[in-house]
Design an enzyme around this catalytic site. Structure first.
Site, PDB file in Angstrom:
ATOM      1  N   THR A 173       0.961  -5.194   0.515  1.00 11.30           N
ATOM      2  CA  THR A 173      -0.306  -5.176   1.340  1.00 11.30           C
ATOM      3  C   THR A 173      -1.092  -6.625   0.789  1.00 11.30           C
ATOM      4  OG1 THR A 173      -0.744  -2.743   1.287  1.00 11.30           O
ATOM      5  CG2 THR A 173      -2.544  -4.222   2.010  1.00 11.30           C
ATOM      6  N   GLY A 188       5.413   4.196   3.841  1.00 10.00           N
ATOM      7  CA  GLY A 188       6.297   3.306   3.060  1.00 10.00           C
ATOM      8  C   GLY A 188       5.442   2.201   2.405  1.00 10.00           C
ATOM      9  N   ASP A 189       4.144   2.032   2.915  1.00  9.72           N
ATOM     10  CA  ASP A 189       3.485   0.811   1.966  1.00  9.72           C
ATOM     11  C   ASP A 189       2.556   1.382   1.045  1.00  9.72           C
ATOM     12  OD1 ASP A 189       1.764  -1.960   3.140  1.00  9.72           O
ATOM     13  OD2 ASP A 189       0.518  -0.507   1.651  1.00  9.72           O
ATOM     14  N   LEU A 190       3.063   0.820  -0.188  1.00 10.09           N
ATOM     15  CA  LEU A 190       2.458   1.175  -1.717  1.00 10.09           C
ATOM     16  C   LEU A 190       0.927   1.302  -1.486  1.00 10.09           C
ATOM     17  CD1 LEU A 190       4.735  -0.160  -4.238  1.00 10.09           C
ATOM     18  CD2 LEU A 190       4.534   2.171  -3.512  1.00 10.09           C
ATOM     19  N   GLY A 191       0.207   0.080  -0.732  1.00  4.85           N
ATOM     20  CA  GLY A 191      -1.351  -0.049  -0.717  1.00  4.85           C
ATOM     21  C   GLY A 191      -1.892   1.218  -0.202  1.00  4.85           C
TER      22      GLY A 191
END
Length: 365
Positions: A69, A301-304
């Site tokens: 992100t 799937g976005d770590l943020g």
């Protein structure tokens, strides 16, 4: 003994001397090996005994990978900021809006025809009479729904204004070809490098205009008319030049059209765009959310997003551990189950998940 040993070494062959010299780079031999070769070694010949217990290396604290992100998403969404929209956009008009459809005014890359007030066409005839949302009220409706589902979001919402889905954000005119090409150029490079490469890329097609401010972005047909070798002179890698050229061919042939991106369902947009080399699932999700202004996109799937969502649910994200070599703040299944409650405004919910953990998303606007 020492004199005889010296005589033997002085008379050794050159190869033996080289081998002796190379041996200096090898680990010292074990005491047991020397004892077997020589029964009465001198004190000078025997190396110091190795410690019985080898020293243990200090364990380094495992750190999760950087969420895409702050860095990558900033580069990927930069094409949808003021640098790639029509800066002469008129004051926002209060037009019909559909939470499950495209709400951005899209511009066809070849003819520059504007597709805007056709939100009603994205809805089945039986439901057209039920459309009450407009670009002026869409964000307010979404925020009210988010707070109703999760009251803890109220403080975050009051602190951060979501410009991307505001009346002004929904009025920004987007050229999908320009946005997707800019996203490919921006992959895995710094923001400064991406900006430089993009400027050189655009300049390739504006050789008659010395003022860079007057340069226009190339059309798909213009890109197709140049070879990959020419595209590489702008600083593109071989692979990125192939990606850009391949994307241009799909627009030029009509395999991908602005009309399709405007009218198709999100699932159909995702299915078509992930077929394009250089566009992965995450890239398409970001384009659908910040380029097409679709209100119901959610990236598990976005770590943020994972981190913000876990913090919102009361998890201690500071104690995250790697399981099986993959960092996860929450499982995708759990994220999907929780996010379902925020339909059809999951894009807005995702935006505020980034804000929960103060992830920098300013480039999205």
């Amino acid at each position: 003994m020492s004199s005889r040993r010296s005589a033997r070494l002085s008379g050794a062959s050159p190869n033996l001397k080289q081998a002796s010299s190379a041996a200096n780079d090898m680990p010292p031999p074990q005491v047991a090996n020397i004892s077997k070769k020589r029964k009465n070694p001198s004190k000078d010949d025997v190396p110091a005994a190795a410690p019985s217990t080898p020293k243990r290396k200090k364990a380094t604290k495992s750190v999760p990978p950087m969420t895409p992100t702050p860095s990558a998403i900033g580069l990927m969404t930069a094409p949808y900021s003021s640098g790639d929209i029509d800066d002469s956009t008129p004051p926002p008009l209060n037009r019909l809006a559909v939470p499950n459809g495209t709400n951005a005014p899209l511009v066809t890359p070849e003819t520059h025809r504007l597709l805007a007030n056709k939100a009603v066409d994205q809805v089945s005839p039986s439901k057209k009479g039920n459309i009450k949302s407009t670009t002026g009220t869409l964000l307010e409706e979404a925020l009210a729904h988010l707070v109703k589902v999760e009251p803890r979001l109220k403080a975050v919402i009051e602190k951060h204004h979501c410009h991307v889905f505001s009346p002004e954000g929904l009025a920004e005119e987007i050229d999908p070809f320009r946005s997707l090409v800019s996203g490919i150029i921006s992959q895995q490079v710094s923001g400064a490098a991406a900006k430089s490469i993009k400027a050189k890329f655009v300049a390739l097609f504006n050789t008659d205009e010395p003022d860079a401010a007057q340069h226009s972005f190339p059309t798909p047909s213009q890109v197709c008319s140049n070879s990959i070798e020419v595209l590489r002179t702008a600083g593109l890698s071989q692979r990125k030049a192939e990606y850009v050229h391949g994307l241009a061919q799909k627009f030029h042939s009509g395999e991908i059209t602005t009309e399709m991106l405007f009218n198709a369902s999100y699932e159909e947009v995702l299915e078509e765009l992930v077929k394009v080399r250089g566009l992965g699932k995450w890239s398409v999700e970001m384009f659908a959310c910040f380029g097409l202004k679709r209100m119901d996109v959610f990236s598990t799937g976005d770590l943020g997003v994972q981190r913000g969502m876990a913090a919102l649910m009361g998890r201690d994200v500071g104690k995250l551990k790697s399981k099986g070599g993959k960092w996860k703040y929450m499982s995708e299944k759990e994220m999907e189950e929780i996010s379902e409650k925020f339909q059809p405004y999951r894009s807005v919910f995702m935006w505020y998940c980034w804000r929960v953990e103060e992830v920098d998303v300013s480039t999205m606007e």
